[in-house]
Design an enzyme around this catalytic site. Sequence first.
Site, short mmCIF file in Angstrom:
data_model
loop_
_atom_site.label_atom_id
_atom_site.label_comp_id
_atom_site.label_asym_id
_atom_site.label_seq_id
_atom_site.Cartn_x
_atom_site.Cartn_y
_atom_site.Cartn_z
N LEU A 77 3.76 -34.03 29.58
CA LEU A 77 4.43 -32.98 29.13
C LEU A 77 6.01 -33.21 28.77
O LEU A 77 6.78 -34.08 29.04
CB LEU A 77 4.68 -32.16 30.65
CG LEU A 77 5.06 -30.66 30.56
CD1 LEU A 77 4.04 -29.89 29.81
CD2 LEU A 77 5.37 -30.12 31.87
N ASP A 78 6.20 -32.48 27.60
CA ASP A 78 7.30 -32.55 26.74
C ASP A 78 7.63 -33.94 26.36
O ASP A 78 8.89 -34.31 25.97
CB ASP A 78 8.78 -32.18 27.81
CG ASP A 78 8.48 -30.62 28.27
OD1 ASP A 78 7.98 -29.75 27.85
OD2 ASP A 78 9.09 -30.49 29.48
N GLU A 79 6.52 -34.79 25.97
CA GLU A 79 6.91 -36.17 25.75
C GLU A 79 6.08 -36.16 24.34
O GLU A 79 6.26 -37.34 23.80
CB GLU A 79 6.35 -37.07 26.48
CG GLU A 79 7.08 -37.05 28.15
CD GLU A 79 8.25 -37.90 27.92
OE1 GLU A 79 8.93 -38.80 26.79
OE2 GLU A 79 9.46 -37.62 28.79
N GLY A 116 10.94 -30.16 31.37
CA GLY A 116 10.52 -29.30 32.69
C GLY A 116 10.98 -27.95 32.56
O GLY A 116 11.18 -27.24 31.59
N ARG A 138 12.92 -42.39 20.70
CA ARG A 138 12.09 -40.89 20.85
C ARG A 138 11.78 -40.22 19.72
O ARG A 138 10.70 -39.20 19.75
CB ARG A 138 13.15 -39.99 21.75
CG ARG A 138 12.47 -38.73 22.19
CD ARG A 138 11.35 -38.79 22.97
NE ARG A 138 10.77 -37.59 23.42
CZ ARG A 138 9.56 -37.04 22.69
NH1 ARG A 138 9.12 -37.64 21.68
NH2 ARG A 138 9.14 -35.91 23.31
#
Lengths: 285, 285, 285, 285
Positions: C227-229, C201, D211
Amino acid sequence: MSPTAVLLLSCPDQRGVVAATAEFIARHEGNITHAEQHVDPVEGVFFQRVEFELEGFGLHRDEIASGFSPIAERFGMKVDLRFSDQPMRVGLLASRQPHCLYDLLTRWRTGELPCDLKVVIANHPDHADICAHLGVPFRYLPVSSATKLEQEKDMLAVLGEHQVDLVVMARYMQILSAQVIDAYPHQIINIHHSFLPAFIGANPYRQAHDRGVKLIGATAHYATEDLDEGPIIAQETDRVTHRDDVASLTQKGRDLETIVLARAVRAHLEHRVLVYGRKTVVFAG
Amino acid sequence: MSPTAVLLLSCPDQRGVVAATAEFIARHEGNITHAEQHVDPVEGVFFQRVEFELEGFGLHRDEIASGFSPIAERFGMKVDLRFSDQPMRVGLLASRQPHCLYDLLTRWRTGELPCDLKVVIANHPDHADICAHLGVPFRYLPVSSATKLEQEKDMLAVLGEHQVDLVVMARYMQILSAQVIDAYPHQIINIHHSFLPAFIGANPYRQAHDRGVKLIGATAHYATEDLDEGPIIAQETDRVTHRDDVASLTQKGRDLETIVLARAVRAHLEHRVLVYGRKTVVFAG
Amino acid sequence: MSPTAVLLLSCPDQRGVVAATAEFIARHEGNITHAEQHVDPVEGVFFQRVEFELEGFGLHRDEIASGFSPIAERFGMKVDLRFSDQPMRVGLLASRQPHCLYDLLTRWRTGELPCDLKVVIANHPDHADICAHLGVPFRYLPVSSATKLEQEKDMLAVLGEHQVDLVVMARYMQILSAQVIDAYPHQIINIHHSFLPAFIGANPYRQAHDRGVKLIGATAHYATEDLDEGPIIAQETDRVTHRDDVASLTQKGRDLETIVLARAVRAHLEHRVLVYGRKTVVFAG
Amino acid sequence: MSPTAVLLLSCPDQRGVVAATAEFIARHEGNITHAEQHVDPVEGVFFQRVEFELEGFGLHRDEIASGFSPIAERFGMKVDLRFSDQPMRVGLLASRQPHCLYDLLTRWRTGELPCDLKVVIANHPDHADICAHLGVPFRYLPVSSATKLEQEKDMLAVLGEHQVDLVVMARYMQILSAQVIDAYPHQIINIHHSFLPAFIGANPYRQAHDRGVKLIGATAHYATEDLDEGPIIAQETDRVTHRDDVASLTQKGRDLETIVLARAVRAHLEHRVLVYGRKTVVFAG
């Protein structure tokens, strides 16, 4: 994981070499778990590491070498065949400093280093009890300049008795003479406490301090007759500042020495290192 | 942030030196924003950097040096006084390679480097237009072995004309002779593309490749008459493998050179570097 | 170096797949210059990158895809075929911050990034002149929350006009909506200024400062709707201390952002990245 | 080195505070061997570490605290006074994994960690013999969810009996409840096997693998009631690739955990850490 065979190959670079090896393994229904190659375009040398499962492979492990030999001959290959369930037999050399020795012992004990640790040889008696405690044979072989060649003969006898494949100088503070080096070509790993080729020779931390460097390093390499000139396996550096005196450089350096030596030993034990000339190919772990 | 004064001090180590300086600043109601000291116990030298706000300080900036001089005399201090709102005047030397030059220009333009960039001098004409574009005077001073001393005289004239405090060799590929070095003692920063003292001299990436190292490095240092022997300001290394040929070492090395040079220049511009002998104290940024 | 073909392959892991590809290349007299494979044993997926010279290869470059298709079908392969002499067409997105943009422009200009840079699109006019100077088309597309979807349509039109293969968000400070993301699946690289997944974020440096971390990081990843993933391509960290306020974290972070983004873009341009699920395989460069 | 006194100070930032402390030491003929300060301009807090030789100091060590108290009162200082020859009393908590425990034991035995190691408490019996071997009292306190609070009471009794100043969780795999945390505020150091705040909670290496990160990390922090939220003392990361499965991430991570924990423990033992809010000031070593 089921046991695997590892082929470490090198030969003059030429067309078809990758295919020939892959085809050999495929023909015998082998399952490749890792394959990596490298070409040195300047020297014109091809290197490869191929690992495949023994389970389900069409040849018995004793037949692989002979089965592969036609390919090896065709391409002029140097072949090194190893099996993951036949770990190398290792001898450690130590002096007074414990950090590398204890670290390797700990990694071995916890199963992190896939090897058969046969013996610790030291020119100081200090580590006898930790070895006894861990169940590793310990041999105390004191040395002086007068007795050096004799002591090395004893050392070679002990290593031979244990049929050692790899000798690790865990901060062993003696320079090995040619009789030992030649007995274990590219089978002796040493740790030098500098970023080689900076600060070769004695007292590298003092040299580093005198020069005012902002990084210190450690280098693991195969021992050769030319001191500190052997093929490099692993290196690492860490930041230091003007605050660090020789004592603190020495202390900080210990962590580097410990980790770099362990990394090099592991790469060797996992058959990931190929030596050529004064360089190494170290395949990814 | 309001403007500050920075005192860079060095003297023989002795009791009371920290207190005397702190008391001087306190007496004039100064507000210290940064203070750091270092003692080299072997050489017996004390070093200190003290930064304090000019706003509210009891002495005008022009009176600080004379006000402090009794303390300096008492302790035999070498004193360097700078003001944060009077940035250094900088000249850059360049050749054909753009990476360090462009990087410094970009950092200067974005305000990251607190300096007054006066001139770029190059022995190749390539970067004239980028300098024109950014509004930085560019001087093309070609050089050959026959014209070298003459070209350096021109260079010194240009640097003098711009009253330059700091000269940065942004991969300037000429060795400066004594006439330039002596004119700017500890005011010329060079970037060498190896982890000094490894691979001094020419073609360090080729040397590194031939030696088979597993790390490459870069070193920013003050230029001295002894080539590659000047006091080191900053160093960094990065991992490489057997895959890297000389070309790829060179390419990877560029990032190191760029960052290490910028780090050293910034430390110098922020008055965080003290030279003694062939070493530096670099206070934390 | 003569031009090469690169095959990026993935399929369910199965015996014979390495041999089949190697045999295909050998059959056509190809010379493999790089081959690397990876197996994800948990997912049961096989990945391979094979690079071979076009010169002397038995098939014309236009026949390779169809020639290879029987193998691809047999093993259920996803095949991506690229030629080293047909560089990707790249569009850069920028906002006000120059560091990533200038760095990529510099690397492109010096030939370090093997791509065809077609256009820079920015929502601020600031970088028009540097682009003009370098001869790269520049399009200023201002954006507000009200005009966002419209601006993105214009952006897509510009990208489409230039037949762009890869979009790089060089610190473009807008979140792209699904219409852009979906148009370029795994073809948009973003740089996030933290070690993801920490500090997702907004304002990651402020978050890092508030948490008191001792390292900051940067992460290059493919932009996805989450987002950001998106799948991570490259990451790096650097040490910081209590001295670093948000401004200095931001400044130090810029070097990380710049280098990590360049590293990721280069890996993509060299066809070394394979995406699967939310992860990547990045073959060694 | 002769014994030193260390003052760790914090107070609201104000003029004259550096001078007052320096003057106090100078007045008593003290020789400062290290002094470093930090100001958090946002919070308005001043921090300082001053170390000076006891030999030749005008006050006996028992008089220093009271002698300094007028200054402490004037500036509203929090004062922590330690003597280098009175090492902290340390208790280690361990479970089954040996790497951090063995490493700390080795560093302690070789004199690298300046502390008085009083006891090892473990919820598994495995390490009894190595402790016996090294002459460190070992207490086996098994635990289950049913007996947890009771076991912690026993733990507190053992720690109290040894008058421990610092508790180190050397990969102790139990979450300590408030009764232990509260008994040792900012005196319990834990090692978390991720780059916090990424991957809080259980199985961080699995989370990291899922991840697809390209770096793994380790974080040493003071244990607080909010799990994984305590003030961070030290962090480090290392590169990983797609090749690393959970097992190899775990193995590689061990080296990070070991080194980061040792670094944090050493900083604490050398009185270089000041906690404020959820952050730390860690003065340079």
